[in-house]
Design a protein around this motif. Structure first.
Motif, PDB file in Angstrom:
ATOM      1  N   SER A  27       0.848  -1.182   0.000  1.00  0.00           N
ATOM      2  CA  SER A  27       0.000   0.000   0.000  1.00  0.00           C
ATOM      3  C   SER A  27       0.892   1.243   0.000  1.00  0.00           C
ATOM      4  N   GLU A  28       0.323   2.356  -0.352  1.00  0.00           N
ATOM      5  CA  GLU A  28       1.074   3.611  -0.354  1.00  0.00           C
ATOM      6  C   GLU A  28       1.568   3.941   1.057  1.00  0.00           C
ATOM      7  N   ALA A  29       0.764   3.653   2.058  1.00  0.00           N
ATOM      8  CA  ALA A  29       1.167   3.911   3.443  1.00  0.00           C
ATOM      9  C   ALA A  29       2.386   3.070   3.815  1.00  0.00           C
ATOM     10  N   GLN A  30       2.397   1.810   3.386  1.00  0.00           N
ATOM     11  CA  GLN A  30       3.532   0.948   3.689  1.00  0.00           C
ATOM     12  C   GLN A  30       4.776   1.404   2.949  1.00  0.00           C
ATOM     13  N   LYS A  31       4.617   1.808   1.698  1.00  0.00           N
ATOM     14  CA  LYS A  31       5.754   2.325   0.934  1.00  0.00           C
ATOM     15  C   LYS A  31       6.355   3.548   1.616  1.00  0.00           C
ATOM     16  N   LYS A  32       5.487   4.424   2.093  1.00  0.00           N
ATOM     17  CA  LYS A  32       5.926   5.637   2.778  1.00  0.00           C
ATOM     18  C   LYS A  32       6.646   5.277   4.080  1.00  0.00           C
ATOM     19  N   ALA A  33       6.097   4.334   4.814  1.00  0.00           N
ATOM     20  CA  ALA A  33       6.722   3.900   6.072  1.00  0.00           C
ATOM     21  C   ALA A  33       8.089   3.267   5.801  1.00  0.00           C
ATOM     22  N   ASN A  34       8.179   2.449   4.752  1.00  0.00           N
ATOM     23  CA  ASN A  34       9.458   1.828   4.396  1.00  0.00           C
ATOM     24  C   ASN A  34      10.498   2.888   4.035  1.00  0.00           C
ATOM     25  N   LYS A  35      10.096   3.858   3.257  1.00  0.00           N
ATOM     26  CA  LYS A  35      11.008   4.923   2.845  1.00  0.00           C
ATOM     27  C   LYS A  35      11.482   5.722   4.059  1.00  0.00           C
ATOM     28  N   LYS A  36      10.576   5.992   4.980  1.00  0.00           N
ATOM     29  CA  LYS A  36      10.924   6.736   6.191  1.00  0.00           C
ATOM     30  C   LYS A  36      11.931   5.937   7.023  1.00  0.00           C
ATOM     31  N   TRP A  37      11.698   4.626   7.166  1.00  0.00           N
ATOM     32  CA  TRP A  37      12.620   3.779   7.926  1.00  0.00           C
ATOM     33  C   TRP A  37      13.983   3.744   7.257  1.00  0.00           C
ATOM     34  N   ASP A  38      13.987   3.593   5.926  1.00  0.00           N
ATOM     35  CA  ASP A  38      15.238   3.550   5.172  1.00  0.00           C
ATOM     36  C   ASP A  38      16.056   4.816   5.396  1.00  0.00           C
ATOM     37  N   GLN A  39      15.404   5.958   5.363  1.00  0.00           N
ATOM     38  CA  GLN A  39      16.104   7.228   5.531  1.00  0.00           C
ATOM     39  C   GLN A  39      16.626   7.398   6.958  1.00  0.00           C
ATOM     40  N   LYS A  40      15.883   6.905   7.911  1.00  0.00           N
ATOM     41  CA  LYS A  40      16.263   7.039   9.321  1.00  0.00           C
ATOM     42  C   LYS A  40      17.344   6.039   9.715  1.00  0.00           C
ATOM     43  N   ASN A  41      17.445   4.925   9.002  1.00  0.00           N
ATOM     44  CA  ASN A  41      18.345   3.833   9.363  1.00  0.00           C
ATOM     45  C   ASN A  41      19.305   3.472   8.222  1.00  0.00           C
ATOM     46  N   LYS A  42      19.974   4.469   7.679  1.00  0.00           N
ATOM     47  CA  LYS A  42      20.840   4.250   6.522  1.00  0.00           C
ATOM     48  C   LYS A  42      21.965   3.264   6.815  1.00  0.00           C
ATOM     49  N   ASP A  43      22.593   3.383   7.973  1.00  0.00           N
ATOM     50  CA  ASP A  43      23.689   2.475   8.310  1.00  0.00           C
ATOM     51  C   ASP A  43      23.197   1.042   8.448  1.00  0.00           C
ATOM     52  N   ARG A  44      22.077   0.854   9.111  1.00  0.00           N
ATOM     53  CA  ARG A  44      21.518  -0.485   9.292  1.00  0.00           C
ATOM     54  C   ARG A  44      21.126  -1.091   7.950  1.00  0.00           C
ATOM     55  N   LYS A  45      20.526  -0.271   7.082  1.00  0.00           N
ATOM     56  CA  LYS A  45      20.121  -0.753   5.760  1.00  0.00           C
ATOM     57  C   LYS A  45      21.347  -1.178   4.947  1.00  0.00           C
ATOM     58  N   ALA A  46      22.419  -0.387   5.004  1.00  0.00           N
ATOM     59  CA  ALA A  46      23.641  -0.724   4.282  1.00  0.00           C
ATOM     60  C   ALA A  46      24.225  -2.033   4.815  1.00  0.00           C
ATOM     61  N   TYR A  47      24.220  -2.193   6.139  1.00  0.00           N
ATOM     62  CA  TYR A  47      24.721  -3.432   6.749  1.00  0.00           C
ATOM     63  C   TYR A  47      23.915  -4.633   6.262  1.00  0.00           C
ATOM     64  N   ILE A  48      22.605  -4.535   6.277  1.00  0.00           N
ATOM     65  CA  ILE A  48      21.734  -5.633   5.858  1.00  0.00           C
ATOM     66  C   ILE A  48      21.959  -5.969   4.382  1.00  0.00           C
ATOM     67  N   ASN A  49      22.087  -4.951   3.538  1.00  0.00           N
ATOM     68  CA  ASN A  49      22.315  -5.175   2.109  1.00  0.00           C
ATOM     69  C   ASN A  49      23.652  -5.870   1.850  1.00  0.00           C
ATOM     70  N   LYS A  50      24.701  -5.423   2.552  1.00  0.00           N
ATOM     71  CA  LYS A  50      26.016  -6.029   2.366  1.00  0.00           C
ATOM     72  C   LYS A  50      26.041  -7.461   2.875  1.00  0.00           C
TER      73      LYS A  50
END
Length: 60
Positions: free
Chosen positions: A4-27
């Protein structure tokens, strides 16, 4: 399953707030995928050696 658009927005917000964690998970995901699907025996031997060295650093 579409998000849903709400979930997409929430995911984007989390990604922006947790850049280091997201990079760690991706690597971590890329490393696991490489080991499971592409690594040669030589790659695995080298990685095993690097892991051993890294574990020794953790103890020190």
């Amino acid at each position: 399953m579409a998000l849903s658009e709400a979930q997409k927005k929430a995911n984007k917000k989390w990604d922006q707030k947790n850049k280091d964690r997201k990079a760690y998970i991706n690597k971590r995901s890329a490393a696991r995928s490489f080991i499971k699907k592409l690594a040669t025996t030589e790659d695995l031997d080298e990685l095993q050696q690097l892991i051993g060295e890294r574990r020794k650093e953790e103890v020190e």
